[in-house]
Design a protein around this motif. Structure first.
Motif, PDB file in Angstrom:
ATOM      1  N   UNK A  63       0.834  -1.203   0.000  1.00 44.67           N
ATOM      2  CA  UNK A  63       0.000   0.000   0.000  1.00 44.67           C
ATOM      3  C   UNK A  63       0.870   1.254   0.000  1.00 44.67           C
ATOM      4  N   UNK A  64       1.928   1.246   0.790  1.00 41.54           N
ATOM      5  CA  UNK A  64       2.822   2.400   0.852  1.00 41.54           C
ATOM      6  C   UNK A  64       3.543   2.594  -0.481  1.00 41.54           C
ATOM      7  N   UNK A  65       3.969   1.514  -1.094  1.00 44.82           N
ATOM      8  CA  UNK A  65       4.644   1.605  -2.392  1.00 44.82           C
ATOM      9  C   UNK A  65       3.683   2.145  -3.449  1.00 44.82           C
ATOM     10  N   UNK A  66       2.441   1.711  -3.393  1.00 45.75           N
ATOM     11  CA  UNK A  66       1.446   2.199  -4.358  1.00 45.75           C
ATOM     12  C   UNK A  66       1.195   3.687  -4.156  1.00 45.75           C
ATOM     13  N   UNK A  67       1.126   4.126  -2.910  1.00 44.39           N
ATOM     14  CA  UNK A  67       0.929   5.549  -2.627  1.00 44.39           C
ATOM     15  C   UNK A  67       2.129   6.361  -3.095  1.00 44.39           C
ATOM     16  N   UNK A  68       3.319   5.831  -2.908  1.00 44.14           N
ATOM     17  CA  UNK A  68       4.524   6.538  -3.353  1.00 44.14           C
ATOM     18  C   UNK A  68       4.542   6.660  -4.867  1.00 44.14           C
ATOM     19  N   UNK A  69       4.157   5.611  -5.565  1.00 43.21           N
ATOM     20  CA  UNK A  69       4.108   5.655  -7.034  1.00 43.21           C
ATOM     21  C   UNK A  69       3.065   6.666  -7.504  1.00 43.21           C
TER      22      UNK A  69
ATOM     23  N   UNK B 214       3.779  10.096  -9.703  1.00 45.39           N
ATOM     24  CA  UNK B 214       3.091  10.427 -10.955  1.00 45.39           C
ATOM     25  C   UNK B 214       2.418  11.794 -10.864  1.00 45.39           C
ATOM     26  N   UNK B 215       1.799  12.084  -9.735  1.00 40.90           N
ATOM     27  CA  UNK B 215       1.177  13.395  -9.553  1.00 40.90           C
ATOM     28  C   UNK B 215       2.219  14.509  -9.589  1.00 40.90           C
ATOM     29  N   UNK B 216       3.383  14.246  -9.004  1.00 35.76           N
ATOM     30  CA  UNK B 216       4.456  15.245  -9.017  1.00 35.76           C
ATOM     31  C   UNK B 216       4.944  15.492 -10.442  1.00 35.76           C
ATOM     32  N   UNK B 217       5.038  14.447 -11.244  1.00 37.88           N
ATOM     33  CA  UNK B 217       5.454  14.612 -12.639  1.00 37.88           C
ATOM     34  C   UNK B 217       4.449  15.460 -13.412  1.00 37.88           C
ATOM     35  N   UNK B 218       3.170  15.216 -13.183  1.00 44.87           N
ATOM     36  CA  UNK B 218       2.124  16.001 -13.851  1.00 44.87           C
ATOM     37  C   UNK B 218       2.214  17.463 -13.417  1.00 44.87           C
TER      38      UNK B 218
END
Length: 114
Positions: free
Chosen positions: A56-62, A66-70
């Motif tokens: 769950x933590x890895x999914x949140x980090x990913x 992605x949001x940061x890239x956008x």
């Protein structure tokens, strides 16, 4: 990982059934086996609902990455637009200065009275 408890219980029930115990003990073992199977399935359901916290933590980090890239792409776009607008402003300011030098308006004409 430990072997599933249900398979061990069913194996034990099968072995004990082969011993030809009385019917009361056989029905008790069968009920116990069903109860254990029920508890095992409930445990698996709870484990599935709880999930793996590391996953769950890895999914949140990913997702955050992605949001940061956008967001970074949006900021870059807006910076480019700002540079373009600043260039347009400088060009318009230069053109205005050239126009004002070419067409000088006399102060007396600004305050003409009809």
């Amino acid at each position: 990982m430990k072997p599933p408890l249900i398979s061990l219980v069913l194996l034990a029930v099968a072995l004990l059934a082969g011993c030809r115990g009385d019917s009361a003990e056989a029905s008790l073992r069968a009920r116990q086996a069903r109860k254990i199977a029920d508890l095992e399935s409930r445990l698996k359901r709870f484990q599935a609902q709880a999930g793996d916290p590391a996953t769950a933590t890895a999914a949140q980090a990913e997702e955050s990455r992605q949001l940061a890239e956008v967001a970074e792409a949006y900021v870059r776009t807006k910076q480019e637009e700002l540079l373009t607008l600043e260039g347009d402003l400088e060009k318009a300011t230069r053109e205005d200065e050239v126009y004002r030098r070419k067409y000088v308006v006399e102060p007396s004409r600004l305050k003409e009275k009809p």
